[in-house]
Scaffold this motif. Structure first.
Motif, PDB file in Angstrom:
ATOM      1  N   MET A  62       0.801  -1.224   0.000  1.00  0.00           N
ATOM      2  CA  MET A  62       0.000   0.000   0.000  1.00  0.00           C
ATOM      3  C   MET A  62       0.839   1.282   0.000  1.00  0.00           C
ATOM      4  O   MET A  62       0.345   2.355   0.372  1.00  0.00           O
ATOM      5  CB  MET A  62      -0.931  -0.005   1.209  1.00  0.00           C
ATOM      6  N   VAL A  63       2.071   1.191  -0.430  1.00  0.00           N
ATOM      7  CA  VAL A  63       2.944   2.369  -0.430  1.00  0.00           C
ATOM      8  C   VAL A  63       2.289   3.562  -1.121  1.00  0.00           C
ATOM      9  O   VAL A  63       2.321   4.693  -0.626  1.00  0.00           O
ATOM     10  CB  VAL A  63       4.301   2.029  -1.100  1.00  0.00           C
ATOM     11  N   SER A  64       1.681   3.318  -2.254  1.00  0.00           N
ATOM     12  CA  SER A  64       1.118   4.421  -3.047  1.00  0.00           C
ATOM     13  C   SER A  64      -0.151   5.014  -2.439  1.00  0.00           C
ATOM     14  O   SER A  64      -0.647   6.040  -2.915  1.00  0.00           O
ATOM     15  CB  SER A  64       0.814   3.931  -4.474  1.00  0.00           C
ATOM     16  N   ASN A  65      -0.692   4.374  -1.375  1.00  0.00           N
ATOM     17  CA  ASN A  65      -1.961   4.826  -0.810  1.00  0.00           C
ATOM     18  C   ASN A  65      -1.880   5.238   0.662  1.00  0.00           C
ATOM     19  O   ASN A  65      -2.919   5.539   1.271  1.00  0.00           O
ATOM     20  CB  ASN A  65      -3.010   3.725  -0.962  1.00  0.00           C
ATOM     21  N   ILE A  66      -0.692   5.269   1.231  1.00  0.00           N
ATOM     22  CA  ILE A  66      -0.566   5.608   2.655  1.00  0.00           C
ATOM     23  C   ILE A  66      -1.069   7.022   2.937  1.00  0.00           C
ATOM     24  O   ILE A  66      -1.764   7.273   3.931  1.00  0.00           O
ATOM     25  CB  ILE A  66       0.891   5.451   3.133  1.00  0.00           C
ATOM     26  N   GLN A  67      -0.765   7.958   2.066  1.00  0.00           N
ATOM     27  CA  GLN A  67      -1.243   9.335   2.254  1.00  0.00           C
ATOM     28  C   GLN A  67      -2.768   9.371   2.318  1.00  0.00           C
ATOM     29  O   GLN A  67      -3.355  10.016   3.201  1.00  0.00           O
ATOM     30  CB  GLN A  67      -0.746  10.218   1.112  1.00  0.00           C
ATOM     31  N   LYS A  68      -3.435   8.672   1.407  1.00  0.00           N
ATOM     32  CA  LYS A  68      -4.898   8.645   1.400  1.00  0.00           C
ATOM     33  C   LYS A  68      -5.435   7.998   2.670  1.00  0.00           C
ATOM     34  O   LYS A  68      -6.433   8.445   3.232  1.00  0.00           O
ATOM     35  CB  LYS A  68      -5.405   7.886   0.175  1.00  0.00           C
ATOM     36  N   MET A  69      -4.782   6.946   3.129  1.00  0.00           N
ATOM     37  CA  MET A  69      -5.239   6.255   4.329  1.00  0.00           C
ATOM     38  C   MET A  69      -5.096   7.146   5.553  1.00  0.00           C
ATOM     39  O   MET A  69      -5.961   7.151   6.440  1.00  0.00           O
ATOM     40  CB  MET A  69      -4.459   4.946   4.510  1.00  0.00           C
ATOM     41  N   LEU A  70      -4.043   7.917   5.609  1.00  0.00           N
ATOM     42  CA  LEU A  70      -3.882   8.887   6.691  1.00  0.00           C
ATOM     43  C   LEU A  70      -4.981   9.939   6.642  1.00  0.00           C
ATOM     44  O   LEU A  70      -5.576  10.300   7.659  1.00  0.00           O
ATOM     45  CB  LEU A  70      -2.512   9.549   6.604  1.00  0.00           C
ATOM     46  N   ASP A  71      -5.277  10.401   5.442  1.00  0.00           N
ATOM     47  CA  ASP A  71      -6.261  11.470   5.271  1.00  0.00           C
ATOM     48  C   ASP A  71      -7.667  11.026   5.679  1.00  0.00           C
ATOM     49  O   ASP A  71      -8.451  11.850   6.190  1.00  0.00           O
ATOM     50  CB  ASP A  71      -6.273  11.949   3.818  1.00  0.00           C
ATOM     51  N   ILE A  72      -8.012   9.761   5.463  1.00  0.00           N
ATOM     52  CA  ILE A  72      -9.372   9.309   5.788  1.00  0.00           C
ATOM     53  C   ILE A  72      -9.484   8.774   7.214  1.00  0.00           C
ATOM     54  O   ILE A  72     -10.552   8.335   7.621  1.00  0.00           O
ATOM     55  CB  ILE A  72      -9.887   8.252   4.786  1.00  0.00           C
TER      56      ILE A  72
END
Length: 403
Positions: free
Chosen positions: A224-234
């Motif tokens: 999930m490297v490419s999606n960690i920012q999104k996961m933090l945001d939600i």
């Protein structure tokens, strides 16, 4: 973005727990000898669990214990005493999916925080609310949860959200597998998974092979490297790594990679170049390809192995640093290397450095051309300071100062 962010590591043993914390984990999860879904892992005795909790709490870290099998009647024997013991030694939470466990905790007034296991396959907010009513403070969502699923569950429930971000996937939904039982009489849901989805099968028609190449149903690993920012945001609270049966090198490398990735996101210093470097590190340390799987869309043929799969053992871990003095590192060898090899040193307290092996000396003072015996103790000249439990690996990519 959520305030409380946790990097959660697997711990298949006391040693793996110690390395997980050293390399950046905020918490670990492990199982006891009973009631845990990784029966083939070493797992922890009662005394080891107490030791682990004391070790973690002395470092302001957290410990979660898996009590996540699907319970049959006979499995309930001794459960109350076990849960009370976990409460007494002050584990930070248990991870469970069976309502029998939750009911027992409530009925006997046992002081344990409850996290709902991914085995519950939570993919919607109503299911999460149900477990919240049973006393859960956190839900570990199914690996099949999409970005929209996670966002709504967080918004509707207010629960802490834990999501897997790296490691093995399951052909069945979040581990609810019956293949293992069918093929080997080993129950995946009681800790006996035989990993049937990693097997290959002949394709038969009228008792004859249709093709020479065997068929596979193996999903690629999660990454999930490419999606960690999104996961933090939600609002994801806990970022979970799979792998209680993996090596200290795997656990340390993966934890360090995500620790530095998350820290750079929070510090607003992450670059595309560094993200690509992290992807290279993570893809190299595992023996299967990886993908984001369900987060953005349903996985397709590119997220699955069908034919021609290879899972080669990784030989990059060259040695564990035992000591460093006056430019010389004492190393316990793990895989062979030779004079002239380009290698890298990794550790939690310094950047990753590249250097060339210029000399190898054994315990008797003999100069060697090649270090070829695993666990032999050798001395190697290293042009920068290292610390105990740093690691030496083969240099297969670079994003590091050259020395």
């Amino acid at each position: 973005m959520t305030d409380k962010i946790e990097l959660l590591a697997p711990a298949g043993s006391i040693e793996k727990m110690e390395f997980a914390f050293l390399y950046g984990a905020d918490a670990v999860y492990f199982g006891g000898k009973n009631y845990s879904l990784r029966a083939n892992a070493k797992n922890f005795s009662l005394d080891e669990m107490k030791e682990a909790v004391l070790f973690a709490h002395s470092r302001n870290k957290r410990v979660y214990v898996t009590v996540n099998i699907v319970f049959h009647n006979e499995d309930l024997i001794g459960l109350e005493e076990y849960l009370k013991y976990l409460s007494e030694i002050k584990v930070d939470a248990i991870i469970t999916s069976d309502v029998a466990v939750m009911s027992l905790i409530k009925e006997k007034n046992i002081d344990l925080e409850i996290h709902i296991s991914t085995q519950a396959s939570i993919l919607n907010h109503e299911a999460a609310k149900f477990y919240k009513c049973l006393g859960a403070t956190r839900v570990v969502l199914a690996r099949e949860a999409s970005e929209q699923d996670i966002k709504r569950i967080k918004a509707e429930t207010g629960l802490e959200i834990e999501c897997f971000i790296h490691g093995a996937m399951c052909t069945s939904i979040s581990g609810r597998c019956v293949l293992s039982n069918y093929c080997t009489n080993r129950d995946s849901n009681r800790g006996g998974c035989a990993q049937i989805c990693r097997w290959t099968f002949d394709y038969m028609k009228d008792d004859e092979k249709v093709t020479e190449e065997p068929f596979s149903m193996t999903p690629k690993d999660l990454n999930m490297v490419s999606n960690i920012q999104k996961m933090l945001d939600i609002g994801v609270n806990s970022f979970k790594i799979e792998g209680r049966m993996r090596s200290i090198y795997y656990v340390s490398t993966v934890i360090l990679a995500y620790r530095r990735l998350i820290d750079r996101i929070l510090n607003k210093t992450l670059t595309e170049e560094y993200s690509n470097y992290i992807l290279n590190v993570l893809n190299r340390v595992a023996n299967r390809d990886s993908a984001p799987q369900f987060f953005n869309c349903l996985p397709g043929m590119k997220e699955q192995y069908y034919l021609g799969r290879e899972e080669l053992s990784n030989q990059d871990f060259l040695g564990l640093v035992l000591d460093y003095e006056d430019g010389i590192a004492t190393i316990e060898e793990r895989n062979s290397f030779k004079i002239g090899d380009e290698v890298q040193a990794i550790g939690p307290n310094h950047e990753t450095y590249s250097f060339k092996i210029e000399s190898i000396i054994d315990e008797e003072g003999n100069e060697l051309d090649v270090a070829r015996h695993p666990q032999m103790i050798i001395k190697v000249k290293v042009p920068f300071k290292l610390e105990k439990n740093d690691m030496i690996r083969a240099k297969v990519f670079d994003f590091s100062p050259k020395v």
